[in-house]
Write an enzyme that holds these catalytic residues in place. Structure first.
Site, PDB file in Angstrom:
ATOM      1  N   ASP A 140       0.842  -1.191   0.000  1.00 47.15           N
ATOM      2  CA  ASP A 140       0.000   0.000   0.000  1.00 47.15           C
ATOM      3  C   ASP A 140       0.883   1.248   0.000  1.00 47.15           C
ATOM      4  O   ASP A 140       2.108   1.151  -0.065  1.00 47.15           O
ATOM      5  CB  ASP A 140      -0.962  -0.030   1.185  1.00 47.15           C
ATOM      6  CG  ASP A 140      -0.234  -0.025   2.523  1.00 47.15           C
ATOM      7  OD1 ASP A 140       0.859   0.577   2.629  1.00 47.15           O
ATOM      8  OD2 ASP A 140      -0.773  -0.617   3.477  1.00 47.15           O
ATOM      9  N   ALA A 141       0.228   2.385   0.057  1.00 53.27           N
ATOM     10  CA  ALA A 141       0.955   3.650  -0.071  1.00 53.27           C
ATOM     11  C   ALA A 141       1.917   3.885   1.082  1.00 53.27           C
ATOM     12  O   ALA A 141       2.781   4.763   1.007  1.00 53.27           O
ATOM     13  CB  ALA A 141      -0.034   4.814  -0.190  1.00 53.27           C
TER      14      ALA A 141
END
Lengths: 141, 141, 141, 141
Positions: C18-19
């Site tokens: 994820d980010a």
């Protein structure tokens, strides 16, 4: 003459399927991206390093897929990857998914374009990557 | 004259993004399918019932997307859905994703075709569905 | 004495992250379930067949995971699977994820219980499955 | 006395389900994390900002779930979120998923711990976050 295919094998996992009993369409892109990650690692350009170093940015700008017959949980499929287009700053990857009996079940394509960190067009694909991609170019590409 | 848009709103979730800090491309299809499920429920043809009853089968045979600018975690986007094509046994849904400032960030399209349980072509979309879809047809569709 | 491990290998894929630049926690369950599907296939009880035939229903009733150190895109991990508990109608599967340097990065556990199609408790695990699972039982299980 | 619940509503989407016709277990964590992202945004600590700024790092170190009855495609569920534990540098979030008839279908819990960028224990949760979380503490927490 020298055309190569990059082949990966996958089993349709339970989480790839949906309540209609088939591969959920977006999961085909998961399979395709798995193969693309394998491919780029094999070529010596692993995505994890490219992203971490930030020197060669190749975001995906287009994706498409055609679903020719349903795929079901537990099916073992073979995915073949080729380079469908190879340009100065972009390339298109083509994916073909076959079931064990040789039936073509789905196809997909992703297009990747080189950019600079500020989003402007990149300076052109590195010669090493271009040559490596060229080995997998389709006959008519 | 009477063209309608079906609008949904979404926040780019953490799990939609990847280590490159952006929406992972295949997740755009999750957003699109969310909107499509909402849309079909609004039209009175909820997918869950269609799948459970098995009378109206509308598998997706094509999907595509274009990524015009990166989408990031936490961004609130607006998705507008229209019917891009409406045929005897199939229809195409078009999706346009805008950021709050009105920028078009991505587009997508899915094509659905009616089949019979044995996989052969369906008898034609029910009149009620055809009419409902028609209300969202694009001007030039 | 005769304890066996079932080992699978995985690369942390871009879509697993994820980010925040790490494995998104829920994706650990994807890895675990991949290993579980491989394991059950190896034991001669492929999930796809069990689900399709509907004779042996083993829904998952509990899942848990501990995250000991972050996992990043591109890391190659080794997952070892053992049977942590084996009862009349249920069993618990334990998963341990190691990085190549031998660091334990995460653990997980899933519990599966046999039911009848109407949801009532099943008649007890088949002897063949019980024996096969027993081969992978942890020393203290 | 002042106990609050944070409530979110969700529809079980087609992609949440699997070929067994039910919610795929790991997707419960997607629902839970959706609710957690909503919750933190409501509290004035949106995850996207925390991750982008890197000042308050709250990685998830534990997750668990119990599945009490199957959830199916198209079901509308209500998720209630409370704070089950609140400590100096960590907190546990509890999730309860109910179907419209009031049946408790699943529960989940995630544990988040504050760290410094180098991975060492954080200095303690900011007072504002602590107070905000406290408003949602379970009676016996």
């Amino acid at each position: 003459m020298n055309r190569q295919y990059f082949i990966t094998e996958h089993r349709i996992q339970l989480y790839d399927t949906d309540a209609a009993g088939r591969l959920f369409f977006a999961q085909l892109f998961r399979l395709a991206h798995d193969a693309y990650e394998d491919f780029m690692e094999r070529l010596g350009f692993p995505l994890a390093r490219l992203i971490a170093e930030g020197e060669l940015l190749l975001p995906l700008i287009h994706a498409e897929a055609d679903y020719l017959r349903p795929l079901h949980h537990g099916e073992h499929v073979r995915l073949s990857l080729t380079i469908a287009e190879l340009r100065q700053r972009s390339f298109a990857v083509a994916y073909r998914v076959h079931t064990p009996d040789g039936t073509l079940a789905a196809t997909a394509r992703t297009v990747h374009v080189q950019i600079r960190p500020d989003g402007s067009p990149g300076p052109g694909l590195p010669a090493g990557l271009r040559a490596a991609l060229g080995d997998y170019r389709e006959a008519d590409a």
